[in-house]
Scaffold this motif. Structure first.
Motif, PDB file in Angstrom:
ATOM      1  N   TYR B  71     -59.661  47.535  47.446  1.00 30.55           N
ATOM      2  CA  TYR B  71     -60.651  48.591  47.537  1.00 30.55           C
ATOM      3  C   TYR B  71     -60.846  48.984  48.997  1.00 30.55           C
ATOM      4  CZ  TYR B  71     -61.789  47.323  42.758  1.00 30.55           C
ATOM      5  OH  TYR B  71     -61.714  47.085  41.421  1.00 30.55           O
ATOM      6  N   TRP B 104     -67.214  45.313  46.023  1.00 29.76           N
ATOM      7  CA  TRP B 104     -67.146  46.518  45.192  1.00 29.76           C
ATOM      8  C   TRP B 104     -67.965  46.339  43.915  1.00 29.76           C
ATOM      9  CZ3 TRP B 104     -66.814  51.359  44.245  1.00 29.76           C
ATOM     10  CH2 TRP B 104     -66.549  51.800  42.952  1.00 29.76           C
ATOM     11  N   SER B 108     -71.038  48.543  42.999  1.00 33.09           N
ATOM     12  CA  SER B 108     -70.722  49.655  42.102  1.00 33.09           C
ATOM     13  C   SER B 108     -71.918  50.108  41.267  1.00 33.09           C
ATOM     14  CB  SER B 108     -69.552  49.285  41.192  1.00 33.09           C
ATOM     15  OG  SER B 108     -69.833  48.079  40.532  1.00 33.09           O
ATOM     16  N   LEU B 126     -59.130  53.039  45.429  1.00 32.21           N
ATOM     17  CA  LEU B 126     -58.533  51.795  44.960  1.00 32.21           C
ATOM     18  C   LEU B 126     -57.016  51.913  45.017  1.00 32.21           C
ATOM     19  CD1 LEU B 126     -58.456  49.116  43.214  1.00 32.21           C
ATOM     20  CD2 LEU B 126     -58.654  50.585  41.226  1.00 32.21           C
ATOM     21  N   ARG B 133     -56.233  55.732  43.691  1.00 29.13           N
ATOM     22  CA  ARG B 133     -57.170  56.512  42.892  1.00 29.13           C
ATOM     23  C   ARG B 133     -58.511  56.549  43.602  1.00 29.13           C
ATOM     24  NH1 ARG B 133     -58.070  57.788  37.634  1.00 29.13           N
ATOM     25  NH2 ARG B 133     -56.167  56.800  36.922  1.00 29.13           N
ATOM     26  N   LEU B 135     -62.323  56.428  43.618  1.00 30.99           N
ATOM     27  CA  LEU B 135     -63.293  55.869  42.681  1.00 30.99           C
ATOM     28  C   LEU B 135     -64.661  56.504  42.806  1.00 30.99           C
ATOM     29  CD1 LEU B 135     -62.533  52.064  42.971  1.00 30.99           C
ATOM     30  CD2 LEU B 135     -61.884  53.593  41.128  1.00 30.99           C
ATOM     31  N   SER B 136     -65.045  56.796  44.033  1.00 37.00           N
ATOM     32  CA  SER B 136     -66.416  57.246  44.230  1.00 37.00           C
ATOM     33  C   SER B 136     -66.507  58.036  45.524  1.00 37.00           C
ATOM     34  CB  SER B 136     -67.328  56.011  44.278  1.00 37.00           C
ATOM     35  OG  SER B 136     -68.575  56.339  44.797  1.00 37.00           O
ATOM     36  N   VAL B 145     -62.719  62.735  42.964  1.00 41.30           N
ATOM     37  CA  VAL B 145     -62.951  61.632  42.025  1.00 41.30           C
ATOM     38  C   VAL B 145     -62.303  61.935  40.672  1.00 41.30           C
ATOM     39  CG1 VAL B 145     -64.712  60.204  40.929  1.00 41.30           C
ATOM     40  CG2 VAL B 145     -65.098  61.095  43.215  1.00 41.30           C
TER      41      VAL B 145
END
Lengths: 160, 181
Positions: B71, B104, B108, B126, B133, B135-136, B145
């Motif tokens: 992450y 994470w 999260s 990630l 990808r 994530l946030s 996202v």
């Protein structure tokens, strides 16, 4: 400006804002940024044929400003405006050529809206990375522009 | 409905619905796009690195091909004094941090408040199974996202509001990435 024309422009502005709203709530996300139907462009091409460039541009400008403040943010307004200006100039140009109908003008609008947004994105992130989306966005812009243009060509006889 | 397709009404239309030129325009754009398409995507090779850049300057090059989940957070530089800062590149305002899996999962739940307080504008991504990808993020449009995971050379995730690009690059062809100065 006659009262009748002003009423029509106000009506079409309201209609294009509703189309903006519908587009913003449509779950049309396919994992590729920038693909959308371009429903408000229906009003822009109709205005181009009903009244002309100045009126179409004014309504489109106000539509982006108003719906941007209602459903978006300042960032999305600037982004939408540059795409709109790019597509509008090309639509005016291709309408002048004469051999294209309202459908062709709409295709051109869809394609150049996407090209404009890619150019803005490239300027913002200062790399060529956004150009990667060019082929997909060209196809998407041509298809959605074609659909919007077909609808517009069938609407035009009834409202002019 | 009958009157809508009335022939007389249609004849009144000034222009035709679709002209030959329209169809040529549509086909021309599609042909051009398909040519570009085959040029861009047919030679898909799995990527080796994920390159993070901000405002066109490279912040960090992360090796993708690792099997483990990693992450990362992109946010304000010098915001996190903890020892697990992976990189603070030069005098850039933005830096890439590595988060442990525990951090994470702990974050999260209310990651947005925590990260926003610490890092201002942030993106968390990630790297796993050779793909990256997002994530946030606290950007207004969340396009990054919603973007699908990227793994092949040339693919990228762009967060326009934060001017962040995560681009997948290959081993040898690192010069061909086309950074505009």
């Amino acid at each position: 400006m006659t009262g009748k024309k002003m009423a029509w422009l106000g009506f079409l502005l309201a209609l294009s804002m509703i189309l903006s709203y519908i587009e913003s709530i449509l779950p049309f996300s396919v994992g590729i940024p920038g693909i959308k139907l371009g429903l408000p462009n229906l009003i822009v091409v109709l205005l181009l044929y009903l009244y002309g460039g100045r009126e179409a541009f004014a309504v489109n400008f106000l539509r982006i400003l108003l719906s941007g403040f209602l459903f978006g943010n300042l960032y999305s307004i600037i982004y939408a405006l540059t795409g709109a200006v790019c597509s509008f100039c090309m639509m005016l140009l291709i309408k002048k050529i004469g051999c294209f109908s309202i459908t062709g003008v709409s295709i051109c609008g869809g394609v150049f809206h996407n090209i404009g947004q890619i150019l803005v994105a490239m300027a913002v992130v200062e790399t060529a990375a956004p150009a990667f989306y060019l082929p997909v966005l060209l196809i998407a812009g041509a298809f959605t522009g074609f659909l919007i243009g077909l609808v517009a060509s069938r609407m035009l006889p009834y409202i002019s | 409905m009958k009157h809508m397709f009335d022939y007389g009404m249609m004849k009144k239309a000034k222009g035709r619905f679709v002209t030959k030129a329209d169809i040529f325009l549509l086909l021309g754009v599609l042909l051009f796009a398909f040519l570009l398409f085959s040029f861009f995507y047919l030679r898909r090779e799995p990527g080796v690195y994920a390159e993070i850049s901000y405002d066109g300057t490279l912040l960090e090059r992360i090796v993708l091909s690792e099997a483990e989940e990693k992450y990362y957070l992109i946010g304000a530089a010098n915001a996190w004094d903890a020892g697990d800062i992976s990189a603070v590149s030069g005098d850039s305002k933005i830096a890439v941090y590595e988060l442990s899996k525990e951090e994470w999962s702990e974050w999260s739940e209310h990651v947005s408040e925590l990260a926003e307080k610490k890092f201002g504008d942030y993106n968390i991504f990630l790297c796993k199974d050779g793909e990256a990808r997002m994530l946030s993020s606290n950007c207004p449009d969340k396009i990054c996202v919603h973007h699908s995971a990227v793994s092949a050379v040339g693919e990228n995730i762009i967060c326009l509001p934060h001017r962040i690009v995560i681009e997948i690059t290959g081993g040898e062809e690192a010069e061909l990435d086309g950074v505009v100065n």
